[in-house]
Design a protein around this motif. Structure first.
Motif, PDB file in Angstrom:
ATOM      1  N   SER A  86       0.835  -1.191   0.000  1.00  0.00           N
ATOM      2  CA  SER A  86       0.000   0.000   0.000  1.00  0.00           C
ATOM      3  C   SER A  86       0.873   1.246   0.000  1.00  0.00           C
ATOM      4  CB  SER A  86      -0.925   0.014   1.214  1.00  0.00           C
ATOM      5  OG  SER A  86      -1.860  -1.027   1.152  1.00  0.00           O
ATOM      6  N   CYS A  87       0.342   2.302  -0.559  1.00  0.00           N
ATOM      7  CA  CYS A  87       1.054   3.580  -0.610  1.00  0.00           C
ATOM      8  C   CYS A  87       0.043   4.674  -0.312  1.00  0.00           C
ATOM      9  CB  CYS A  87       1.675   3.767  -1.988  1.00  0.00           C
ATOM     10  SG  CYS A  87       2.373   5.403  -2.299  1.00  0.00           S
ATOM     11  N   THR A  88       0.384   5.529   0.642  1.00  0.00           N
ATOM     12  CA  THR A  88      -0.480   6.651   0.997  1.00  0.00           C
ATOM     13  C   THR A  88       0.197   7.949   0.584  1.00  0.00           C
ATOM     14  OG1 THR A  88      -1.394   5.428   2.862  1.00  0.00           O
ATOM     15  CG2 THR A  88      -1.686   7.816   2.864  1.00  0.00           C
ATOM     16  N   ALA A  89      -0.561   8.801  -0.069  1.00  0.00           N
ATOM     17  CA  ALA A  89      -0.031  10.070  -0.573  1.00  0.00           C
ATOM     18  C   ALA A  89      -0.560  11.234   0.255  1.00  0.00           C
ATOM     19  CB  ALA A  89      -0.439  10.257  -2.033  1.00  0.00           C
ATOM     20  N   SER A  90       0.326  12.183   0.528  1.00  0.00           N
ATOM     21  CA  SER A  90      -0.056  13.362   1.301  1.00  0.00           C
ATOM     22  C   SER A  90      -0.282  14.529   0.355  1.00  0.00           C
ATOM     23  CB  SER A  90       1.019  13.708   2.316  1.00  0.00           C
ATOM     24  OG  SER A  90       2.208  14.037   1.634  1.00  0.00           O
ATOM     25  N   THR A  91      -1.393  14.550  -0.293  1.00  0.00           N
ATOM     26  CA  THR A  91      -1.762  15.641  -1.179  1.00  0.00           C
ATOM     27  C   THR A  91      -3.284  15.700  -1.279  1.00  0.00           C
ATOM     28  OG1 THR A  91      -1.687  16.484  -3.452  1.00  0.00           O
ATOM     29  CG2 THR A  91      -1.488  14.099  -3.178  1.00  0.00           C
ATOM     30  N   ARG A  92      -3.808  16.909  -1.448  1.00  0.00           N
ATOM     31  CA  ARG A  92      -5.257  17.053  -1.567  1.00  0.00           C
ATOM     32  C   ARG A  92      -5.737  16.761  -2.983  1.00  0.00           C
ATOM     33  NH1 ARG A  92      -6.642  22.546   1.926  1.00  0.00           N
ATOM     34  NH2 ARG A  92      -5.914  21.758   3.940  1.00  0.00           N
ATOM     35  N   SER A  93      -4.770  16.673  -3.907  1.00  0.00           N
ATOM     36  CA  SER A  93      -5.142  16.464  -5.304  1.00  0.00           C
ATOM     37  C   SER A  93      -4.661  15.111  -5.812  1.00  0.00           C
ATOM     38  CB  SER A  93      -4.568  17.576  -6.177  1.00  0.00           C
ATOM     39  OG  SER A  93      -3.159  17.636  -6.033  1.00  0.00           O
ATOM     40  N   PHE A  94      -4.769  14.101  -4.969  1.00  0.00           N
ATOM     41  CA  PHE A  94      -4.251  12.775  -5.323  1.00  0.00           C
ATOM     42  C   PHE A  94      -4.855  12.266  -6.622  1.00  0.00           C
ATOM     43  CE2 PHE A  94      -2.429   8.723  -4.784  1.00  0.00           C
ATOM     44  CZ  PHE A  94      -3.395   7.757  -5.011  1.00  0.00           C
ATOM     45  N   SER A  95      -6.121  12.547  -6.840  1.00  0.00           N
ATOM     46  CA  SER A  95      -6.799  12.012  -8.015  1.00  0.00           C
ATOM     47  C   SER A  95      -6.231  12.549  -9.324  1.00  0.00           C
ATOM     48  CB  SER A  95      -8.309  12.306  -7.947  1.00  0.00           C
ATOM     49  OG  SER A  95      -8.531  13.698  -7.981  1.00  0.00           O
ATOM     50  N   THR A  96      -5.420  13.597  -9.268  1.00  0.00           N
ATOM     51  CA  THR A  96      -4.842  14.171 -10.483  1.00  0.00           C
ATOM     52  C   THR A  96      -3.457  13.608 -10.797  1.00  0.00           C
ATOM     53  OG1 THR A  96      -3.797  16.034  -9.345  1.00  0.00           O
ATOM     54  CG2 THR A  96      -6.080  16.329 -10.071  1.00  0.00           C
ATOM     55  N   TYR A  97      -2.963  12.703  -9.961  1.00  0.00           N
ATOM     56  CA  TYR A  97      -1.638  12.116 -10.166  1.00  0.00           C
ATOM     57  C   TYR A  97      -1.730  10.726 -10.776  1.00  0.00           C
ATOM     58  CZ  TYR A  97       0.564  15.835  -7.507  1.00  0.00           C
ATOM     59  OH  TYR A  97       1.019  17.055  -7.097  1.00  0.00           O
ATOM     60  N   TYR A  98      -0.902  10.518 -11.798  1.00  0.00           N
ATOM     61  CA  TYR A  98      -0.720   9.181 -12.352  1.00  0.00           C
ATOM     62  C   TYR A  98       0.234   8.431 -11.428  1.00  0.00           C
ATOM     63  CZ  TYR A  98      -2.879  11.118 -16.502  1.00  0.00           C
ATOM     64  OH  TYR A  98      -3.753  11.708 -17.365  1.00  0.00           O
ATOM     65  N   MET A  99      -0.126   7.206 -11.093  1.00  0.00           N
ATOM     66  CA  MET A  99       0.630   6.452 -10.097  1.00  0.00           C
ATOM     67  C   MET A  99       1.256   5.207 -10.700  1.00  0.00           C
ATOM     68  SD  MET A  99       0.182   8.373  -7.502  1.00  0.00           S
ATOM     69  CE  MET A  99       0.996   7.322  -6.287  1.00  0.00           C
ATOM     70  N   ALA A 100       2.329   4.768 -10.049  1.00  0.00           N
ATOM     71  CA  ALA A 100       3.015   3.568 -10.518  1.00  0.00           C
ATOM     72  C   ALA A 100       3.662   2.848  -9.346  1.00  0.00           C
ATOM     73  CB  ALA A 100       4.080   3.922 -11.548  1.00  0.00           C
ATOM     74  N   TRP A 101       3.845   1.566  -9.511  1.00  0.00           N
ATOM     75  CA  TRP A 101       4.720   0.784  -8.652  1.00  0.00           C
ATOM     76  C   TRP A 101       5.946   0.423  -9.502  1.00  0.00           C
ATOM     77  CZ3 TRP A 101       4.430   0.144  -3.550  1.00  0.00           C
ATOM     78  CH2 TRP A 101       3.204   0.390  -2.918  1.00  0.00           C
ATOM     79  N   VAL A 102       7.103   0.656  -8.898  1.00  0.00           N
ATOM     80  CA  VAL A 102       8.377   0.435  -9.577  1.00  0.00           C
ATOM     81  C   VAL A 102       9.225  -0.423  -8.657  1.00  0.00           C
ATOM     82  CG1 VAL A 102      10.424   1.548 -10.544  1.00  0.00           C
ATOM     83  CG2 VAL A 102       8.194   2.700 -10.672  1.00  0.00           C
ATOM     84  N   ARG A 103      10.004  -1.312  -9.201  1.00  0.00           N
ATOM     85  CA  ARG A 103      10.863  -2.130  -8.348  1.00  0.00           C
ATOM     86  C   ARG A 103      12.315  -2.062  -8.823  1.00  0.00           C
ATOM     87  NH1 ARG A 103       9.100  -8.391  -9.847  1.00  0.00           N
ATOM     88  NH2 ARG A 103      10.308  -8.575 -11.786  1.00  0.00           N
ATOM     89  N   GLN A 104      13.195  -2.332  -7.879  1.00  0.00           N
ATOM     90  CA  GLN A 104      14.625  -2.382  -8.194  1.00  0.00           C
ATOM     91  C   GLN A 104      15.260  -3.518  -7.426  1.00  0.00           C
ATOM     92  OE1 GLN A 104      16.935   1.216  -7.461  1.00  0.00           O
ATOM     93  NE2 GLN A 104      18.365   0.609  -9.069  1.00  0.00           N
TER      94      GLN A 104
END
Length: 123
Positions: free
Chosen positions: A21-39
């Motif tokens: 899970s990932c929680t974002a601290s922004t009021r405009s989360f719905s406007t961000y494109y999100m990804a999971w990345v691994r290394q």
């Protein structure tokens, strides 16, 4: 500015499951494109999965082969990655990442990153 905090990593046997899970601290989360990345150690970062803003359209790395599912909850500012049928090759640090302008299959295109969570799959 967006702060991202991941949770849910750990050690699991091959064939097992984990949910990140990932929680974002922004009021405009719905406007961000999100990804999971691994290394993985000694390897470059690679996109695991991406999800768009409102429609929630998803794309996955070829190696996923139907085993993982990315989802988001814009009301809770969260994005998740359900991982099933884990394999030792899935061992890596998994990062949550965000960008504003458009979805991208290039890890370097993402502007904001979490601290990462370790996933270890034992054989």
């Amino acid at each position: 500015q967006v702060e991202l905090v991941e949770s849910g990593g750990g050690v699991v046997q091959a064939g097992g499951s984990l949910r990140l899970s990932c929680t974002a601290s922004t009021r405009s989360f719905s406007t961000y494109y999100m990804a999971w990345v691994r290394q993985a150690p000694g390897k470059e970062r690679e996109i695991v999965a991406t999800i768009t803003t409102i429609s929630g359209a998803t794309r996955y790395g070829d190696f996923v082969k139907g085993r993982f599912t990315i989802s988001r909850d814009n009301a809770k500012n969260t994005v998740s990655l359900q991982m099933n049928a884990l394999e030792p090759d899935d061992t890596a640090v998994y990062y949550c990442a965000a960008r504003k302008s458009a979805s991208s299959r290039s890890a370097s295109a993402y502007e904001y990153w979490g601290q990462g969570t370790q996933v270890t799959v034992s054989s």
